[in-house]
Design a protein around this motif. Structure first.
Motif, mmCIF file in Angstrom:
data_model
loop_
_atom_site.group_PDB
_atom_site.id
_atom_site.type_symbol
_atom_site.label_atom_id
_atom_site.label_comp_id
_atom_site.label_asym_id
_atom_site.label_seq_id
_atom_site.Cartn_x
_atom_site.Cartn_y
_atom_site.Cartn_z
ATOM 1 N N HIS A 1 -2.950 -5.560 -24.004
ATOM 2 C CA HIS A 1 -3.796 -5.598 -25.283
ATOM 3 C C HIS A 1 -2.757 -5.495 -26.568
ATOM 4 O O HIS A 1 -3.189 -6.255 -27.483
ATOM 5 C CB HIS A 1 -4.750 -4.386 -25.512
ATOM 6 C CG HIS A 1 -5.833 -4.355 -24.293
ATOM 7 N ND1 HIS A 1 -6.849 -5.199 -24.487
ATOM 8 C CD2 HIS A 1 -6.027 -3.778 -23.148
ATOM 9 C CE1 HIS A 1 -7.592 -5.064 -23.136
ATOM 10 N NE2 HIS A 1 -7.296 -4.092 -22.647
ATOM 11 N N ARG B 1 -1.959 3.769 -24.332
ATOM 12 C CA ARG B 1 -1.759 2.340 -24.547
ATOM 13 C C ARG B 1 -0.572 1.933 -24.075
ATOM 14 O O ARG B 1 0.635 2.415 -24.213
ATOM 15 C CB ARG B 1 -2.109 1.968 -26.063
ATOM 16 C CG ARG B 1 -3.223 2.680 -26.735
ATOM 17 C CD ARG B 1 -3.200 2.482 -28.365
ATOM 18 N NE ARG B 1 -4.256 3.420 -28.873
ATOM 19 C CZ ARG B 1 -5.614 3.247 -28.661
ATOM 20 N NH1 ARG B 1 -6.050 2.092 -28.231
ATOM 21 N NH2 ARG B 1 -6.309 4.098 -29.175
ATOM 22 N N VAL C 1 -9.811 0.156 -26.816
ATOM 23 C CA VAL C 1 -8.859 0.237 -25.761
ATOM 24 C C VAL C 1 -8.554 1.611 -25.501
ATOM 25 O O VAL C 1 -8.257 2.552 -26.450
ATOM 26 C CB VAL C 1 -7.556 -0.531 -26.391
ATOM 27 C CG1 VAL C 1 -6.414 -0.511 -25.277
ATOM 28 C CG2 VAL C 1 -7.917 -1.875 -26.836
#
Length: 258
Positions: free
Chosen positions: A47, A13, A9
């Motif tokens: 995510h 974030r 990822v």
């Protein structure tokens, strides 16, 4: 070596703070940390979901922020005083209760950032997340509490332990080390830490600074800032070098930081 929680990822974030409750859902009575809130975060492409862990009277770990039910349901009892069945009834029209086990099972692609809120929840949280450690980060304001959860996960034999972020005492030691300009003390404070998850300011004290970000990165530690809901603040912090934004508006953050 980078923990699997971080791999695959890209940064920055976006951590969906207690899931996602859009304004129309909130008007309809949907609560944070509910099944519906986690599902909404997942549906917009988050995510990561940040959530909180308490233990019911019958020993079930549930995703719930407050120690008691008064703000969310109007019931004055503490989470520790109700059974999971009672809590399911109370949350039925508020998006649905979700236990930690259900969250890990129902959302197999979501990576969870779990704040252990109650002392009695530490060991059950660790034991529950052990088989899913590659997609769990454990944190707590109490360093002792998060360490007990990590130890329980290790004892359960999941192969690896969850990632972890620093508690209050660790952050205090880090700030002292930075003020002394001692990289040796910084390294000691950050040993075993994967992320610093902090507000930009604590009262009059600025926590997020270029020096802190640089020190964290020098020792392989990410910096995640909470709780950031303004798009301009998101961009400003990312431009300063932070690695993650914890936000109530994961939908907005994903669009803003894309």
């Amino acid at each position: 070596m980078t923990h699997p929680w971080f791999r695959g990822v890209s940064t920055p974030r976006v951590l969906a703070h207690r899931g996602l409750v859009p304004s129309d859902a909130a008007t309809g009575g949907i609560a944070e940390n509910s099944f519906a809130a986690i599902a909404a975060a997942h549906s917009v492409g988050a995510h990561y979901v940040e959530s909180d862990c308490h233990l019911t009277a019958d020993g079930v770990v549930v995703l719930f922020h407050d120690e008691d039910l008064s703000r969310v349901t109007g019931d004055p009892r503490r989470i520790a005083e109700v059974t999971v069945g009672e809590l399911e009834s109370l949350m039925a029209d508020r998006g649905g209760l979700i236990t930690l086990e259900q969250a890990l099972d129902a959302f197999p692609t979501v990576r969870f950032n779990l704040d252990v809120k109650a002392e009695e929840a530490a060991v059950p949280v660790g034991a529950t997340v052990a088989p899913f450690a590659e997609r769990v980060l454990v944190t707590s304001f109490s360093d002792d509490r998060r360490r007990r959860a990590l130890a329980a996960a290790s004892a359960a034999g999941g192969g690896i332990v969850p990632a972890t972020s620093a508690g209050t005492a660790t952050i205090t030691r880090l700030l002292a080390a930075l003020s002394l300009r001692s990289d040796r003390l910084v390294a000691r404070a950050l040993r075993g830490i994967d992320a610093l998850q902090i507000p930009e300011r604590q009262g009059r004290i600025r926590l997020v600074s270029p020096r802190l970000i640089a020190a964290a990165h020098r020792h392989g530690v990410e910096v995640h800032v909470w709780t950031v809901n303004d798009p301009q603040d998101m961009v400003r912090l990312v431009e300063q070098g932070v690695d993650g934004i914890v936000t109530d508006r994961a939908d907005v953050a994903l669009e803003t930081l894309a």
